[in-house]
Design a protein around this motif. Structure first.
Motif, PDB file in Angstrom:
ATOM      1  N   ASP A  70       0.864  -1.177   0.000  1.00  0.00           N
ATOM      2  CA  ASP A  70       0.000   0.000   0.000  1.00  0.00           C
ATOM      3  C   ASP A  70       0.906   1.236   0.000  1.00  0.00           C
ATOM      4  O   ASP A  70       1.805   1.352   0.836  1.00  0.00           O
ATOM      5  CB  ASP A  70      -0.895  -0.015   1.250  1.00  0.00           C
ATOM      6  N   SER A  73       1.537   3.137   3.234  1.00  0.00           N
ATOM      7  CA  SER A  73       2.166   2.441   4.347  1.00  0.00           C
ATOM      8  C   SER A  73       3.495   3.078   4.722  1.00  0.00           C
ATOM      9  O   SER A  73       4.164   3.700   3.886  1.00  0.00           O
ATOM     10  CB  SER A  73       2.384   0.970   3.994  1.00  0.00           C
ATOM     11  N   TRP A 124     -10.206 -10.586  -4.203  1.00  0.00           N
ATOM     12  CA  TRP A 124     -10.035 -10.500  -2.745  1.00  0.00           C
ATOM     13  C   TRP A 124      -8.735  -9.796  -2.372  1.00  0.00           C
ATOM     14  O   TRP A 124      -8.655  -9.130  -1.333  1.00  0.00           O
ATOM     15  CB  TRP A 124     -10.112 -11.885  -2.110  1.00  0.00           C
ATOM     16  N   SER A 125      -7.696  -9.932  -3.214  1.00  0.00           N
ATOM     17  CA  SER A 125      -6.438  -9.231  -2.940  1.00  0.00           C
ATOM     18  C   SER A 125      -6.590  -7.731  -3.183  1.00  0.00           C
ATOM     19  O   SER A 125      -6.036  -6.911  -2.450  1.00  0.00           O
ATOM     20  CB  SER A 125      -5.310  -9.783  -3.821  1.00  0.00           C
ATOM     21  N   ARG A 126      -7.342  -7.368  -4.202  1.00  0.00           N
ATOM     22  CA  ARG A 126      -7.565  -5.952  -4.492  1.00  0.00           C
ATOM     23  C   ARG A 126      -8.287  -5.263  -3.345  1.00  0.00           C
ATOM     24  O   ARG A 126      -8.022  -4.094  -3.040  1.00  0.00           O
ATOM     25  CB  ARG A 126      -8.378  -5.808  -5.776  1.00  0.00           C
ATOM     26  N   THR A 128      -7.917  -5.600  -0.256  1.00  0.00           N
ATOM     27  CA  THR A 128      -7.080  -5.282   0.896  1.00  0.00           C
ATOM     28  C   THR A 128      -6.479  -3.884   0.814  1.00  0.00           C
ATOM     29  O   THR A 128      -5.962  -3.373   1.810  1.00  0.00           O
ATOM     30  CB  THR A 128      -5.934  -6.314   1.037  1.00  0.00           C
ATOM     31  N   TYR A 129      -6.541  -3.256  -0.370  1.00  0.00           N
ATOM     32  CA  TYR A 129      -5.958  -1.922  -0.535  1.00  0.00           C
ATOM     33  C   TYR A 129      -6.983  -0.811  -0.360  1.00  0.00           C
ATOM     34  O   TYR A 129      -6.651   0.369  -0.493  1.00  0.00           O
ATOM     35  CB  TYR A 129      -5.280  -1.809  -1.898  1.00  0.00           C
ATOM     36  N   SER A 130      -8.214  -1.176  -0.075  1.00  0.00           N
ATOM     37  CA  SER A 130      -9.235  -0.162   0.197  1.00  0.00           C
ATOM     38  C   SER A 130      -9.290   0.093   1.699  1.00  0.00           C
ATOM     39  O   SER A 130      -8.654  -0.599   2.491  1.00  0.00           O
ATOM     40  CB  SER A 130     -10.592  -0.624  -0.321  1.00  0.00           C
ATOM     41  N   PRO A 134      -2.724   1.898   6.246  1.00  0.00           N
ATOM     42  CA  PRO A 134      -2.148   0.915   7.163  1.00  0.00           C
ATOM     43  C   PRO A 134      -1.518   1.603   8.373  1.00  0.00           C
ATOM     44  O   PRO A 134      -0.803   2.599   8.235  1.00  0.00           O
ATOM     45  CB  PRO A 134      -1.081   0.225   6.308  1.00  0.00           C
ATOM     46  N   ASP A 153     -14.783  -0.567  -3.864  1.00  0.00           N
ATOM     47  CA  ASP A 153     -13.568  -0.938  -3.145  1.00  0.00           C
ATOM     48  C   ASP A 153     -12.392  -1.116  -4.104  1.00  0.00           C
ATOM     49  O   ASP A 153     -11.274  -0.708  -3.817  1.00  0.00           O
ATOM     50  CB  ASP A 153     -13.788  -2.222  -2.357  1.00  0.00           C
ATOM     51  N   GLY A 157      -9.054   0.926  -4.063  1.00  0.00           N
ATOM     52  CA  GLY A 157      -7.831   0.190  -3.772  1.00  0.00           C
ATOM     53  C   GLY A 157      -6.735   0.395  -4.793  1.00  0.00           C
ATOM     54  O   GLY A 157      -5.557   0.495  -4.448  1.00  0.00           O
TER      55      GLY A 157
END
Length: 202
Positions: A70, A73, A124-126, A128-130, A134, A153, A157
């Motif tokens: 991200d 991060s 599902w991996s995409r 995680t960036y919405s 972090p 999302d 993301g």
């Protein structure tokens, strides 16, 4: 000691080839012991920072590893300021440790490389960036809240998605054995060709 350890190659060139085969396999197999590795950087206060990351790609010809992150991060900021990193992995099955040193290239969401990597990611991996950045504080109640629509999302993301291209210049290879542990050092030139290799005391 595992059979894999007993049959490990003893020739340095074969060890180098075998190590990169392990890394290339790890990039496509979730069962590999090197699928998750430690990415170690240095923060603004010169303190070492380490975190687990997923190995997303490996190319022995160019000595390159690929990771995703991200862009909001702390590690993205750390790597922007100091691109020198160490990647550390250990496979319990083969009892092999790889310690790789080199530099990372950062490719933000607007770059062609990041766009291409984003397209290859499963939905599902995409997701995680919405959401929030972090490391930001999060209310416990928010964990159980319903998420926005998938399309919203994904669009959000992608703007936060970053690609890390890690160019390896050194591989410290270590094999843990019941007796006579083995260690070897490999260095690569700017093109990825093997420049030197030698045995080391464990």
């Amino acid at each position: 000691m595992s059979k894999a350890s007993e049959t490990a190659p003893s020739n340095l060139a074969d060890i180098d080839s075998s190590a990169w085969s392990e890394l290339e396999t790890a990039a496509v197999s979730q069962q590999s012991g090197f699928r998750y590795v430690n990415l170690c950087s240095v923060d603004a206060e010169a303190k070492p920072q380490a975190r687990m990351v997923v190995l997303r790609g490996a190319d022995r010809s160019s000595r390159v590893l690929e990771f995703h992150t991200d862009t909001r991060s702390p590690k993205w900021l750390e790597l922007s300021a100091n691109p020198h990193v160490t990647v550390l992995g250990f496979c319990a099955q083969t009892r092999l440790q790889f310690r790789l040193q080199g530099m990372v290239e950062l490719h933000g969401s607007g770059s062609d490389l990041a766009k291409a990597a984003w397209v290859r990611l499963p939905t599902w991996s995409r997701m995680t960036y919405s959401g929030g950045p972090p490391g930001d504080e999060r209310a416990f109640e928010a964990i159980n809240e319903s998420v926005p629509s998938r399309l919203a999302d994904e669009a959000e993301g992608e703007a936060h998605f970053g690609l890390l291209i890690f160019r390896v210049r050194m591989l410290d290879w270590f094999q843990l054995r019941r007796q006579d542990n083995r260690r070897a050092l490999f260095t690569y030139d700017e093109t990825g060709a093997l420049a030197a290799c030698r045995w080391l005391n464990p």
